[in-house]
Motif scaffolding. Structure first.
Motif, PDB file in Angstrom:
ATOM      1  N   TYR A   1      99.894  52.732  62.289  1.00 35.03           N
ATOM      2  CA  TYR A   1      99.446  54.235  63.075  1.00 35.03           C
ATOM      3  C   TYR A   1     100.598  53.861  63.880  1.00 35.03           C
ATOM      4  O   TYR A   1     101.285  55.215  63.993  1.00 35.03           O
TER       5      TYR A   1
ATOM      6  N   HIS B   1      83.252  61.668  67.536  1.00 38.26           N
ATOM      7  CA  HIS B   1      82.672  61.112  66.088  1.00 38.26           C
ATOM      8  C   HIS B   1      82.109  60.016  66.175  1.00 38.26           C
ATOM      9  O   HIS B   1      82.790  59.060  66.894  1.00 38.26           O
TER      10      HIS B   1
ATOM     11  N   SER C   1      92.986  59.745  60.112  1.00 38.52           N
ATOM     12  CA  SER C   1      93.659  60.265  59.165  1.00 38.52           C
ATOM     13  C   SER C   1      92.859  61.958  59.854  1.00 38.52           C
ATOM     14  O   SER C   1      94.212  63.089  60.024  1.00 38.52           O
ATOM     15  N   GLU C   2      92.262  62.180  59.579  1.00 41.79           N
ATOM     16  CA  GLU C   2      91.714  63.325  59.754  1.00 41.79           C
ATOM     17  C   GLU C   2      91.713  63.632  61.295  1.00 41.79           C
ATOM     18  O   GLU C   2      92.070  65.516  61.472  1.00 41.79           O
TER      19      GLU C   2
ATOM     20  N   ASP D   1      90.378  54.251  59.296  1.00 38.23           N
ATOM     21  CA  ASP D   1      91.065  54.825  58.643  1.00 38.23           C
ATOM     22  C   ASP D   1      91.562  56.337  58.958  1.00 38.23           C
ATOM     23  O   ASP D   1      91.964  57.412  59.104  1.00 38.23           O
ATOM     24  N   ALA D   2      90.138  56.326  58.053  1.00 35.16           N
ATOM     25  CA  ALA D   2      90.133  57.814  57.480  1.00 35.16           C
ATOM     26  C   ALA D   2      89.395  58.877  58.920  1.00 35.16           C
ATOM     27  O   ALA D   2      90.416  59.845  58.358  1.00 35.16           O
ATOM     28  N   THR D   3      88.946  58.294  59.374  1.00 38.84           N
ATOM     29  CA  THR D   3      88.099  59.270  61.008  1.00 38.84           C
ATOM     30  C   THR D   3      90.369  60.012  61.447  1.00 38.84           C
ATOM     31  O   THR D   3      90.248  60.670  62.245  1.00 38.84           O
TER      32      THR D   3
ATOM     33  N   ASP E   1      88.039  51.312  56.912  1.00 34.76           N
ATOM     34  CA  ASP E   1      88.353  52.355  56.012  1.00 34.76           C
ATOM     35  C   ASP E   1      88.059  53.316  56.501  1.00 34.76           C
ATOM     36  O   ASP E   1      88.394  54.930  56.830  1.00 34.76           O
ATOM     37  N   GLU E   2      87.034  53.186  56.778  1.00 33.40           N
ATOM     38  CA  GLU E   2      86.227  54.835  57.604  1.00 33.40           C
ATOM     39  C   GLU E   2      87.203  54.937  59.053  1.00 33.40           C
ATOM     40  O   GLU E   2      87.077  55.852  59.997  1.00 33.40           O
TER      41      GLU E   2
END
Ligand SMILES: Cc1ncc(C[n+]2csc(CCOP(=O)(O)OP(=O)(O)O)c2C)c(N)n1
Length: 278
Positions: free
Chosen positions: A47, A199, A214-215, A210-212, A207-208
């Motif tokens: 990021y 969050h 990204s969201e 990264d997903a957070t 992975d979690e």
């Protein structure tokens, strides 16, 4: 932008480089440096951008070695520095100093002051209309500092949607459990009460994480986001994960051996990451 490696490998490389620093030094803040290795891996591997210039603020500055490990993997600091942690004349002091270490953006270590700098930087970037993001990591023990709430009140008031604050909830601080030293934090209601987006995620799961992120980056830009990372202090080496206190350790023979085994096992991963992050 450079090619990415697997986040998991990047996190292992961070813990390996930190271990090398601590072996050379003989002591260090291992618990809180290891607990944030996964979020640091995702941030540095994916990021943080040079253009527009994103900011990284390690408010829990005693975890400096985790920051230095990333800067080393990003070829910002030389290999020779790794064995000089906190030694006289080093460029790697125990806590980050922007005047000493190439790549360090904010000097931190006095708890509460990193997050205060981060909100100021985020506000300045908002006023200048940049697209930069400011990523800041705060300790759960650091939340005992009243200054953190003053900073977050400002972030809320100014709707700093360019600021993402990670709380490293490893449940321990320097002299005991968070719940004993201060009080139990109810993060959802605490931060929602300040009108921040909250969050709560598994903080050692790349992975979690990264997903957070990204969201958040693709979502509505109307407020500052708090990501509470449910982590384990000392994560990565069972001996330290299980220890009652691994905040700052002067390593005994067994512990040094354990660190050396970790380094030996994972040295190849560091080389792979360095090779790709050129
Ligand atoms: C203003 C201030 N008070 C006290 C300290 C000493 N200190 C260093 S680390 C620490 C505990 C921090 O706990 P936490 O934020 O949970 O760190 P982590 O467990 O994530 O390493 C304290 C009290 C400090 N650095 N700054």
């Amino acid at each position: 932008m450079r090619q990415q490696v697997a986040h998991k490998d990047y996190a292992v490389a961070i813990r390996t480089v930190i271990s090398k620093m601590f072996i050379a030094r003989g002591d260090g803040h291992i618990g809180g440096a290891f607990s944030i290795a996964d979020v640091m891996a995702v941030l540095f591997n994916k990021y943080l951008r040079e253009e527009p210039k994103d900011w990284f603020v390690l408010s829990k500055g005693h975890a400096g070695p985790a920051y230095y490990a990333c800067l080393y993997l990003e070829h910002k600091i030389p290999k020779e520095a790794i064995t000089t942690l906190n030694a006289n004349g080093t460029i790697l002091p125990s806590h980050p100093d922007r005047n000493l270490t190439p790549g360090v953006q904010c000097s931190t270590g006095s708890l509460g002051q990193g997050i205060s700098q981060a909100v100021g930087i985020a506000y300045a970037n908002k006023m200048k209309n940049t697209n930069a993001y400011i990523y800041c990591i705060v300790g759960d023990g650091e939340l005992n500092e009243g200054e953190t709430y003053e900073a977050l009140e400002f972030a809320s008031n100014k709707k700093l949607s360019n600021l993402i604050v990670f709380i490293d909830s490893n449940k321990k601080q320097v002299d005991g459990l968070i719940d004993d030293v201060s009080c139990k934090y109810h993060y959802q209601s605490l931060f929602e009460g300040l009108d921040l987006a909250v969050h709560i995620i598994s903080g050692n799961d790349v992975d979690e994480i990264d997903a957070t992120i990204s969201e958040i980056l693709t979502g509505k830009k109307d407020r500052c986001h708090i990501v509470v990372l449910d982590t384990v202090k000392g994560k990565g080496i069972p001996l330290f994960e299980k220890a009652n206190n691994c905040h700052h350790v002067t390593f005994n023979e067994t512990e040094l051996k354990e660190l050396a085994v970790y380094v030996e096992k994972n040295e190849g991963v560091v080389k792979d990451v360095l090779g790709i992050a050129k």
